[in-house]
Design a protein around this motif. Structure first.
Motif, PDB file in Angstrom:
ATOM      1  N   SER A 299      51.477 -39.961  51.027  1.00 13.52           N
ATOM      2  CA  SER A 299      52.836 -39.953  51.575  1.00 13.52           C
ATOM      3  C   SER A 299      53.793 -40.618  50.585  1.00 13.52           C
ATOM      4  O   SER A 299      53.374 -41.322  49.663  1.00 13.52           O
ATOM      5  CB  SER A 299      52.882 -40.686  52.915  1.00 13.52           C
ATOM      6  OG  SER A 299      52.595 -42.060  52.733  1.00 13.52           O
ATOM      7  N   ASP A 301      55.877 -43.109  51.009  1.00 17.16           N
ATOM      8  CA  ASP A 301      55.798 -44.571  51.057  1.00 17.16           C
ATOM      9  C   ASP A 301      54.555 -45.081  50.330  1.00 17.16           C
ATOM     10  O   ASP A 301      54.601 -46.115  49.651  1.00 17.16           O
ATOM     11  CB  ASP A 301      55.776 -45.044  52.514  1.00 17.16           C
ATOM     12  CG  ASP A 301      57.097 -44.814  53.222  1.00 17.16           C
ATOM     13  OD1 ASP A 301      58.103 -44.632  52.516  1.00 17.16           O
ATOM     14  OD2 ASP A 301      57.111 -44.795  54.461  1.00 17.16           O
ATOM     15  N   THR A 302      53.441 -44.363  50.466  1.00 18.01           N
ATOM     16  CA  THR A 302      52.219 -44.785  49.796  1.00 18.01           C
ATOM     17  C   THR A 302      52.333 -44.615  48.289  1.00 18.01           C
ATOM     18  O   THR A 302      51.827 -45.446  47.518  1.00 18.01           O
ATOM     19  CB  THR A 302      51.020 -43.986  50.337  1.00 18.01           C
ATOM     20  OG1 THR A 302      50.978 -44.110  51.767  1.00 18.01           O
ATOM     21  CG2 THR A 302      49.711 -44.496  49.766  1.00 18.01           C
ATOM     22  N   ARG A 363      52.625 -54.732  51.234  1.00 17.50           N
ATOM     23  CA  ARG A 363      52.806 -53.308  50.918  1.00 17.50           C
ATOM     24  C   ARG A 363      51.588 -52.501  51.362  1.00 17.50           C
ATOM     25  O   ARG A 363      51.724 -51.420  51.946  1.00 17.50           O
ATOM     26  CB  ARG A 363      53.030 -53.121  49.421  1.00 17.50           C
ATOM     27  CG  ARG A 363      54.407 -53.498  48.955  1.00 17.50           C
ATOM     28  CD  ARG A 363      54.609 -53.102  47.506  1.00 17.50           C
ATOM     29  NE  ARG A 363      55.925 -53.505  47.033  1.00 17.50           N
ATOM     30  CZ  ARG A 363      57.034 -52.820  47.257  1.00 17.50           C
ATOM     31  NH1 ARG A 363      56.981 -51.704  47.959  1.00 17.50           N
ATOM     32  NH2 ARG A 363      58.196 -53.243  46.806  1.00 17.50           N
ATOM     33  N   CYS A 367      51.337 -49.556  54.672  1.00 14.80           N
ATOM     34  CA  CYS A 367      50.892 -48.167  54.518  1.00 14.80           C
ATOM     35  C   CYS A 367      49.569 -47.912  55.229  1.00 14.80           C
ATOM     36  O   CYS A 367      48.997 -46.818  55.091  1.00 14.80           O
ATOM     37  CB  CYS A 367      50.752 -47.816  53.038  1.00 14.80           C
ATOM     38  SG  CYS A 367      52.281 -47.926  52.100  1.00 14.80           S
ATOM     39  N   LEU A 387      44.547 -47.577  49.629  1.00  8.42           N
ATOM     40  CA  LEU A 387      45.638 -46.937  50.349  1.00  8.42           C
ATOM     41  C   LEU A 387      45.157 -45.601  50.909  1.00  8.42           C
ATOM     42  O   LEU A 387      44.472 -44.848  50.210  1.00  8.42           O
ATOM     43  CB  LEU A 387      46.838 -46.715  49.420  1.00  8.42           C
ATOM     44  CG  LEU A 387      47.441 -47.978  48.799  1.00  8.42           C
ATOM     45  CD1 LEU A 387      48.537 -47.603  47.814  1.00  8.42           C
ATOM     46  CD2 LEU A 387      47.993 -48.900  49.879  1.00  8.42           C
TER      47      LEU A 387
END
Length: 398
Positions: A299, A301-302, A363, A367, A387
């Motif tokens: 994604s 954001d990731t 962070r 995620c 992640l």
């Protein structure tokens, strides 16, 4: 305009009025109605006496307290109405007071109160009229229908009031939830901006400090290299300013037609080779990027989180570790990517404290991932971040 809209308009206009003033006016209106036989006497056989008028007034005056003491008012009217009917001087043509108290109890009374009162009035009307030989059959239906209709209107008003109260409570709950969601979103956005600003400034300033410290040495021995060093400092500063403008742009009101902030790309995993090369060129730290496996879609954001995690880990290495070598590894799996940054510096003591490692963990958690930090297997310091891949693989690929 529909009947419901008209009634809502009337209720809205009269709501600010003192309810006790309305009850007094209602009691006066009922008293006027029961006094019409004295005001306009007819040619009938019904006698008119002042005792009969007092009994009629007793069915109207208690209505002044119908909100403050609804049950007591109902019993007072219930006692006065059959007394007037039996006294028959004159008998009540319409039981105005009875309809008002039945409506009131149906609206505000307890279940047993309103049911007992309705049953008592129906039985009382039938019993009383049985003692009056001159009553026609339609009069039974007229009186009973009047009482039942008044009770039904009260129940409808009760249901409408409960429905309105429920809607108001739901609106208040939604407003509180919306305010909480807004506050939470603002806090998350502030935390994200703080992390981005920390990562950008810490990385840029670290590179500039390293270059500036080496500048006085090379300016005497190698002027051409010194010139390249100052160019690197300037380029790093310009890149930091560009990224800061992009982040600070979200804090300003968006102007119509201004698409600059939207067109600026966010850093992603594909930018990691450039980041590693830039760190090596700027600081002299031997940096290597290794990739294993087939990349899976992430994604947006990731993607940003992956870039910032590596950036912060390399920044910590430059600032604290006193390392000569750093290795960045990307291990791709079907459902996640594992980022590992290892250096050969001073280990845990060299990178303890500060906000950088906290930002890395935040962070990763934001995620849906995880982060581990500590000493590497061969010494130095290691950051491992996992992640997850995008939930919608087709959407991420598109």
């Amino acid at each position: 305009m529909s009947l419901r809209s008209a009634l809502s308009t009337v209720v809205t206009r009269w709501r600010p009025v003192n309810p006790y003033a309305l009850d007094t006016a209602l009691a006066s209106l009922v008293l006027f109605a029961v006094s019409l036989q004295w005001i306009f006497p007819d040619e009938g056989d019904d006698p008119l006496t002042w005792q009969g008028w007092l009994l009629g007034a007793a069915t109207a005056v208690p209505l002044v307290w119908r909100r403050r003491a609804p049950c007591t008012t109902a019993w007072a009217v219930t006692a006065a109405t059959p007394a007037q009917a039996l006294y028959h001087a004159p008998p009540p043509d319409v039981m105005y007071g009875g309809m008002v108290v039945l409506y009131t109890l149906a609206t505000v009374g307890r279940p047993w109160q309103r049911r007992m009162m309705l049953t008592g009035w129906v039985i009382g009307v039938v019993t009383t009229m049985q003692h009056q030989t001159d009553k026609e059959p339609f009069e039974y239906a007229f009186h009973l229908m009047g009482l039942v209709c008044a009770y039904a209107l009260g129940m409808l008003a009760r249901v409408q009031r409960a429905y309105t109260t429920e809607l108001e409570d739901r609106a208040r709950r939604l407003e509180r939830e919306r305010a909480a969601d807004t506050a939470r979103a603002r806090a998350e956005e502030r935390a994200r901006i703080a992390r981005d600003m920390h990562d950008i400034l810490a990385h840029a300033v670290s590179l500039m400090v390293v270059q500036a410290e080496a500048g006085p040495v090379v300016v005497r021995k190698d002027p051409e290299r010194a010139e390249a060093t100052f160019d690197t400092i300037a380029a790093t500063g310009r890149d930091a300013m560009t990224q800061l403008r992009r982040i600070l742009g979200v804090l300003k009101e968006e102007r119509p037609g201004d698409e600059t902030g939207r067109r600026l790309p966010q850093p992603s995993v594909t930018a990691l080779p450039g980041l590693v090369r830039r760190v090596q060129d700027s600081t002299g730290l031997r940096t290597e990027l290794r990739t294993r496996g087939e990349p899976c879609p992430l994604s947006t954001d990731t993607e940003v989180a992956a870039y910032r995690v590596v950036q912060e880990a390399l920044t910590n290495t430059v600032k604290h570790a006193r390392a000569s070598r750093a290795v960045v590894e990307l291990d791709w799996a079907e459902d996640q990517v594992t980022l590992t940054v290892t250096d050969d510096g001073r280990g845990t003591s060299g990178q303890a404290g500060g906000h950088g490692l906290i930002g890395i963990r935040e962070r990763a958690a934001a995620c849906g991932g995880s982060a581990e930090t500590g000493s590497g297997p061969d010494g130095g310091f290691r950051v491992v971040v996992r992640l997850p891949a995008a939930a919608d693989r087709e959407g991420a690929l598109g």
